[in-house]
Design a protein around this motif. Structure first.
Motif, short mmCIF file in Angstrom:
data_model
loop_
_atom_site.label_atom_id
_atom_site.label_comp_id
_atom_site.label_asym_id
_atom_site.label_seq_id
_atom_site.Cartn_x
_atom_site.Cartn_y
_atom_site.Cartn_z
N HIS A 197 10.20 1.18 6.48
CA HIS A 197 9.95 -0.26 6.56
C HIS A 197 10.33 -0.85 7.91
O HIS A 197 10.37 -2.07 8.05
N ALA B 114 15.25 -2.16 2.18
CA ALA B 114 14.44 -1.93 3.37
C ALA B 114 15.16 -1.04 4.38
O ALA B 114 14.54 -0.46 5.26
N ARG C 13 11.17 -5.42 2.59
CA ARG C 13 10.21 -4.39 2.21
C ARG C 13 8.77 -4.91 2.20
O ARG C 13 7.84 -4.13 2.30
N GLU D 278 9.08 -5.28 -3.90
CA GLU D 278 10.41 -5.86 -3.75
C GLU D 278 11.11 -5.82 -5.10
O GLU D 278 10.55 -6.22 -6.12
#
Length: 377
Positions: free
Chosen positions: A56, A26, A15, A20
Motif C-alpha cells: 500500500h 496499511a 489501504r 478497509e
C-alpha cells in the motif's frame, strides 16, 4: 534513521481503495523490518532503488522519506496496491516521487537495492529472483520480507538458484527478511512458462505470480465442463478475474463469432492471459486488460460473464474479493445476461450472487466445486 522515526508518515497511510477493516493495516511489521534491514544499502545508493509488490505504499514512501531514495522504480502486481500507493503518495505530499514499471529488465536495471514483499508462491519468487539476477547491478542486494509463518526453507533454496549468497535476518514481530547477494552468471528469466493441454486443445502460459501456473486448476475444469451451455447466443463475453486466460481462450476457440474480453487486477495474470491468447492464435479474438473488477467496462455491455473467483487475499481467506467481482459482473452484464461462476462448494456464495447479481440457479455441484448461473435483474 529507522522506520520507528516516521510515525507521522506511517500514520497517514491508508489501504483505500483496498478493503478497509480494523484488523487490516496499511503498514505492517514486515514493511518496517524491510526498511530497517535495507537502511545501509539504501543510503549507499539512493538513486538505484527498486521496490516490488509494495502492498500500500509503505516501502516506497518509507524509502523516499526515511532514506532519501530518489525516484525509486516500483513494480506492483495488484492494481489495488498500485492505486493505494498513488493515494498515499498524494496524501503525504510525495506524488511523483516514484516511477511505475512492470516486473522486467527496466524495473531493476542498474539497481543496487531491491525491496520486495515475499510473494505467496515459489514460482513468483523464482521469477523475481531471475529478473533481479539477470538485469540489476552486479552488486545488487535483494531484500525479501514476509511473515515468519508463511516463509519456508524452500524460499532460501529458490533464491540460491539465482544468487550465490542467501541469508535470513533475525525475526522481529513475527516477520523476517531474506537477503540475497551475488547474482549467478548466466541466469535468464524463464517466464512465462507454457504447457500444452491436449484434452482442452489449448496451450496455457503463466508468469510466476499467476494462480495455478500453467496448469488448469480443478475449479476452472469444472466450469469448462459445462461452458457450452452458458448463453449460447452471446455476442460478447467477459472472463472476470481471468488469471492465465483459460476460460477466455476456451470461449474464443469454441465460438468463432464471440467477442471475448478478459480482465484481472494482477499484472502477472494479464501478461499470462496475453501469452495464452498468443500461444493459441487468439490475439485478434481476446482482448486482455488490467482492471479492478471490470470497473473500466461500460455498464450493461456484456451478455455473458464467466468467473472463477479467488477466495484468498494474499494468504488470508477473504470473501470480499469474490464479492467485488460479483458486483463488477452485475455492472457489466446487460439485463437478462448471465454470470456463470465456479466456487468451492462450502462457500456461501449463492446467497451473495442472488443479492448482488440476480436469481441464481445451480448448474452442477460435487463435494468440492459448485457452478451456478446468475441472471442479471
Amino acid at each position: 534513521m529507522t522506520s520507528s522515526d516516521a510515525p507521522d508518515l506511517f500514520a497517514q497511510l491508508r489501504r483505500e481503495p483496498d478493503v478497509e477493516a480494523p484488523e487490516l493495516v496499511a503498514v505492517d511489521a514486515t514493511d518496517r523490518l524491510l526498511l530497517d534491514e535495507a537502511a545501509d544499502a539504501l543510503a549507499a545508493g539512493p538513486d538505484a532503488v527498486a521496490v516490488v509488490d509494495d502492498s500500500h505504499g509503505a516501502l516506497t514512501l518509507g524509502a523516499v522519506v526515511l532514506h532519501g531514495a530518489v525516484s525509486p522504480r516500483v513494480g506492483t502486481d495488484l492494481l489495488l496496491g498500485e492505486l493505494a500507493l498513488a493515494a498515499n503518495a498524494e496524501r503525504t505530499g510525495h506524488a511523483g516521487s516514484y516511477r511505475l514499471l512492470p516486473l522486467g529488465p527496466e524495473l531493476v536495471r542498474g539497481a543496487t537495492t531491491v525491496l520486495a514483499k515475499a510473494p505467496k508462491g515459489l514460482d513468483a519468487l523464482r521469477e523475481l529472483a531471475e529478473v533481479v539476477a539477470a538485469d540489476a547491478d552486479p552488486d545488487v542486494t535483494l531484500f525479501v520480507g514476509g511473515r515468519v509463518k508463511h516463509m519456508t526453507r524452500a524460499m532460501n533454496d529458490v533464491l540460491a538458484e539465482s544468487f550465490t549468497e542467501v541469508r535470513a535476518s533475525l525475526g522481529r514481530q513475527k516477520s523476517r527478511v531474506l537477503v540475497a547477494r551475488g547474482p549467478r552468471a548466466g541466469v535468464t528469466p524463464s517466464f512465462p512458462q507454457c504447457r500444452e493441454h491436449a484434452e482442452l486443445g489449448l496451450t496455457v502460459c503463466a508468469h510466476g505470480a499467476a494462480f495455478a501456473g500453467a496448469k488448469v486448476d480443478r475449479g476452472t475444469q469444472a466450469l469448462l465442463a459445462v461452458l457450452a451451455g452458458a448463453v449460447p447466443d452471446a455476442a460478447t463475453a467477459l472472463d472476470l478475474g481471468c488469471g492465465t486466460g483459460v476460460l477466455a481462450a476456451a470461449l474464443a476457440s469454441a465460438r468463432p463469432g464471440l467477442r471475448v474480453l478478459a480482465v484481472d487486477q494482477s499484472a502477472a495474470a494479464v501478461a499470462s492471459a496475453q501469452a495464452t491468447a498468443a500461444a493459441n492464435g487468439l490475439t485478434d479474438r481476446v482482448t486482455v486488460t488490467r482492471d479492478d473488477a471490470g470497473s473500466g467496462l461500460a455498464e450493461g455491455s456484456v451478455d455473458l460473464v464467466v468467473c472463477n473467483p479467488p477466495f484468498h487475499s494474499g494468504v488470508a481467506v477473504d470473501e470480499t474479493v469474490a464479492h467485488r467481482l460479483f458486483e463488477g459482473a452485475a455492472r457489466a452484464l446487460r439485463p437478462g445476461g448471465e454470470l456463470w461462476c465456479v466456487y468451492n462448494s462450502h462457500l456461501p456464495h449463492r446467497q451473495a450472487l442472488t443479492r448482488l447479481v440476480g436469481p441464481t440457479r445451480q448448474v452442477t455441484r460435487n463435494p468440492t466445486f459448485t457452478v451456478t448461473a446468475s441472471t442479471r435483474r
